[in-house]
Scaffold this active site. Structure first.
Site, PDB file in Angstrom:
ATOM      1  CB  THR A   6      -0.932   0.011   1.223  1.00 47.23           C
ATOM      2  OG1 THR A   6      -0.159  -0.204   2.415  1.00 47.23           O
ATOM      3  CG2 THR A   6      -1.997  -1.068   1.102  1.00 47.23           C
ATOM      4  CG  ASP A   7       4.670   3.535   1.639  1.00 42.64           C
ATOM      5  OD1 ASP A   7       3.884   4.490   1.788  1.00 42.64           O
ATOM      6  OD2 ASP A   7       5.898   3.627   1.819  1.00 42.64           O
TER       7      ASP A   7
END
Length: 407
Positions: free
Chosen positions: A291-292
């Site tokens: 998710t980063d």
């Protein structure tokens, strides 16, 4: 003042105005007039009529292209503690011999004469807030990374400053346990699924020659990945990340583009083969809970110095194991992993078709996701229990997995 090279070609200089403290990048006229010329960055190609790029609103800040070359987080703190640079320019001078890509920055006492009536571009401010006012937590900021040399015996040595190697060593974190193990399994899974991933391996920290004993407290293992911007003969291949492409400072790496917008740009600039690879990576990050994946986690590379291609994949980590956050960049206007369905993928396919990119994304995407799931069953025993549990729970909730067998 700092002079800037692209491999051996001098492309310009970074200068500070005495009375205003504004820092500008001034393109050399000799470089600007080359036809064709090696690409320094897409923003300079898009603004070929400009010769000066500056942070007029924020004196002391580097122009965005160079601000994105500075070390971040833990590594920046180490540079500060060891060398005590008094400015961003001084920090850039310290690390300037071993930057990403083919850029080299060196101090010089030469005077730069700005071309008469040179057209200047005032860049967006480095202190601009996030568009949505949100707060992000990035793993990259806490992880130490060093360029390293590999010996004939396949042992790694941390070189002296300015003598960068062909590998990056990524250490663990006291905040996020077993981060190197997590990244190794995730990247190995990506490679097994057919993505373009550099050579990599997990090594024992104690096997690194010349390592300060204090680094052993960061964890038993270190993730080692081969640099795709360095060649065996010592030459450098240029690259730029998408914050540089977009002309955004590193503080804004979570803004300014969507994953589907990136797809369109890659299709336009790099062609259908790279677009297909990029879309597979997007599907993979949705599966592996990376998710980063912000703008600095995607890059262009210039193998011939001029033609943009999508770089090999890097920084794939199961972030959800540590941080229950949304996607760094939205996909079809959605950032919550468990809300992304095949309908969202269909919207991306339709969006790209509107701009001339026929991807057949839903059909090929289903085939790729199934391949990833098959490969995970083989990779899963290598993962830590926390990593396994995170993905088991995600697969149970993800519509991309649950709806895979439906039409």
């Amino acid at each position: 003042m700092l002079e800037v090279f692209l491999n051996s070609t001098r492309v310009g200089a970074i200068v500070r105005e005495e009375h205003t403290a504004v820092i500008s990048f001034v393109l050399d006229e000799s470089y600007a007039s080359l036809r064709p010329r090696p690409v320094l960055g897409q923003q300079f190609e898009e603004r070929r009529e400009h010769r000066v790029f500056r942070q007029a609103r924020f004196p002391g800040e580097l122009p965005t292209f160079f601000a994105n070359l500075l070390p971040e987080g833990a590594l920046q703190a180490m540079v500060q503690a060891q060398f005590a640079p008094d400015s961003a320019s001084a920090t850039l001078a310290i690390v300037g011999e071993d930057l990403p890509g083919a850029v080299i920055v060196r101090p010089t006492t030469d005077k730069v004469v700005v071309p008469p009536r040179a057209r200047a571009f005032d860049e967006p401010g480095a202190l601009a807030p996030l568009v949505d006012g949100g707060l992000r937590f990035s793993l990259g900021g806490v992880q130490l990374k060093f360029s390293a040399v590999e010996s004939a015996e396949q042992r790694f040595t941390l070189p002296f400053r300015g003598m960068g190697g062909r590998w990056i060593l990524k250490f663990g974190s006291e905040t996020y346990p077993r981060l190197p193990e997590n990244e190794f399994v995730t990247m190995a899974w990506a490679a097994a699924s057919g993505l373009n991933v550099p050579r990599h391996r997990l090594i024992a920290a104690r096997d690194i020659e010349g390592l300060d004993e204090r680094f052993l407290a960061l964890g038993e293992h270190v993730f080692a990945i081969e640099r795709y911007d360095r060649v065996v003969d010592g030459s450098r291949v240029h690259q730029e990340d998408f914050a540089q492409v977009r002309g955004l400072p590193p503080e804004m790496k979570y803004t300014g583009w969507s994953l589907d917008g990136l797809a369109r740009f890659i299709g336009d600039q790099c062609g259908p083969e790279d677009l297909a690879e990029y879309l597979r990576r997007v599907l993979f990050l949705l599966l592996c809970c990376n998710t980063d994946a912000h703008l600095k986690n995607w890059s262009l590379i210039y193998p011939d110095g001029r033609t943009a291609r999508l770089s090999p994949a890097y920084d794939f980590v199961c972030v959800r194991q540590y941080l229950p956050q949304e996607l760094a960049l939205p996909l079809a206007k959605e950032k919550v992993l468990e809300r992304i369905t095949w309908e969202h993928i269909a919207r991306v396919e339709k969006f790209l078709l509107k701009y001339g990119h026929d991807t057949d994304l839903v059909r090929t995407g289903r085939e790729f996701v199934q391949r990833c799931l098959d490969e995970w069953t083989r990779m899963r025993p290598l993962a830590q229990p926390e990593h396994q549990k995170t993905l088991d729970e995600h697969f149970a909730r993800s519509p991309l997995v649950r709806e895979l067998g439906t039409t």
